[in-house]
Design a protein around this motif. Structure first.
Motif, PDB file in Angstrom:
ATOM      1  N   SER A  39       0.812  -1.214   0.000  1.00 44.86           N
ATOM      2  CA  SER A  39       0.000   0.000   0.000  1.00 44.86           C
ATOM      3  C   SER A  39       0.848   1.268   0.000  1.00 44.86           C
ATOM      4  O   SER A  39       0.333   2.345  -0.254  1.00 44.86           O
ATOM      5  N   ASP A  40       2.146   1.156   0.306  1.00 40.70           N
ATOM      6  CA  ASP A  40       3.017   2.326   0.302  1.00 40.70           C
ATOM      7  C   ASP A  40       3.534   2.671  -1.089  1.00 40.70           C
ATOM      8  O   ASP A  40       4.273   3.629  -1.250  1.00 40.70           O
ATOM      9  N   SER A  41       3.162   1.912  -2.090  1.00 44.66           N
ATOM     10  CA  SER A  41       3.619   2.167  -3.446  1.00 44.66           C
ATOM     11  C   SER A  41       3.171   3.556  -3.899  1.00 44.66           C
ATOM     12  O   SER A  41       2.024   3.932  -3.770  1.00 44.66           O
ATOM     13  N   GLY A  42       4.129   4.332  -4.427  1.00 43.88           N
ATOM     14  CA  GLY A  42       3.828   5.654  -4.953  1.00 43.88           C
ATOM     15  C   GLY A  42       3.801   6.765  -3.935  1.00 43.88           C
ATOM     16  O   GLY A  42       3.406   7.879  -4.238  1.00 43.88           O
ATOM     17  N   ARG A  43       4.253   6.491  -2.726  1.00 37.70           N
ATOM     18  CA  ARG A  43       4.183   7.519  -1.689  1.00 37.70           C
ATOM     19  C   ARG A  43       5.538   8.084  -1.279  1.00 37.70           C
ATOM     20  O   ARG A  43       5.611   9.217  -0.838  1.00 37.70           O
ATOM     21  N   PHE A  44       6.605   7.283  -1.363  1.00 37.38           N
ATOM     22  CA  PHE A  44       7.856   7.697  -0.748  1.00 37.38           C
ATOM     23  C   PHE A  44       9.029   7.755  -1.718  1.00 37.38           C
ATOM     24  O   PHE A  44       9.137   6.948  -2.632  1.00 37.38           O
ATOM     25  N   GLU A  48      13.023   9.458   1.959  1.00 34.35           N
ATOM     26  CA  GLU A  48      11.941   9.324   2.932  1.00 34.35           C
ATOM     27  C   GLU A  48      11.881   7.913   3.507  1.00 34.35           C
ATOM     28  O   GLU A  48      11.628   7.742   4.705  1.00 34.35           O
ATOM     29  N   ASN A  52      12.243   7.012   7.361  1.00 31.37           N
ATOM     30  CA  ASN A  52      11.200   6.266   8.076  1.00 31.37           C
ATOM     31  C   ASN A  52      11.757   5.065   8.833  1.00 31.37           C
ATOM     32  O   ASN A  52      11.188   4.651   9.842  1.00 31.37           O
ATOM     33  N   VAL A  83       9.028   9.208  -6.817  1.00 27.96           N
ATOM     34  CA  VAL A  83       8.639   8.243  -5.797  1.00 27.96           C
ATOM     35  C   VAL A  83       8.705   6.844  -6.390  1.00 27.96           C
ATOM     36  O   VAL A  83       8.670   6.655  -7.612  1.00 27.96           O
ATOM     37  N   VAL A  85       7.181   3.257  -7.225  1.00 30.67           N
ATOM     38  CA  VAL A  85       5.912   2.564  -7.441  1.00 30.67           C
ATOM     39  C   VAL A  85       6.217   1.136  -7.882  1.00 30.67           C
ATOM     40  O   VAL A  85       7.265   0.866  -8.457  1.00 30.67           O
TER      41      VAL A  85
END
Length: 87
Positions: A39-44, A48, A52, A83, A85
């Protein structure tokens, strides 16, 4: 001849050294756990992701880049940021 006397301040704590950068196997294990949910794909960004994980493992953005590119992720521009993905 005059002698020099050195002064020591005992009230100050000794400076702490940064933890060494993690080895590749440790990096892989930490990032596998971090990305077990896609679900973190495309966010960081790489930086970052390294930030994290700072409380778990000291990892550099270049180590994140190497892991991500070898595990099927690709860089994509989103809101003027690069980012990661998943394909």
């Amino acid at each position: 001849m005059a002698k020099k006397i050195g002064f020591v301040n005992y009230d100050k704590e000794k400076p702490t050294k940064d933890a060494p950068i993690a080895e590749d196997s440790q990096v892989e294990m930490a990032l596998d756990a971090y990305f077990c949910n896609e679900s973190d794909s495309g966010r960081f960004t790489s930086e970052e992701i390294a930030f994290n994980l700072r409380e778990t493992i000291k990892i550099s953005p270049s180590q994140v880049f190497a892991y991500m590119s070898s595990h099927g992720y690709r860089l994509e521009r989103v809101d003027d940021r690069l980012v990661w993905v998943i394909d």
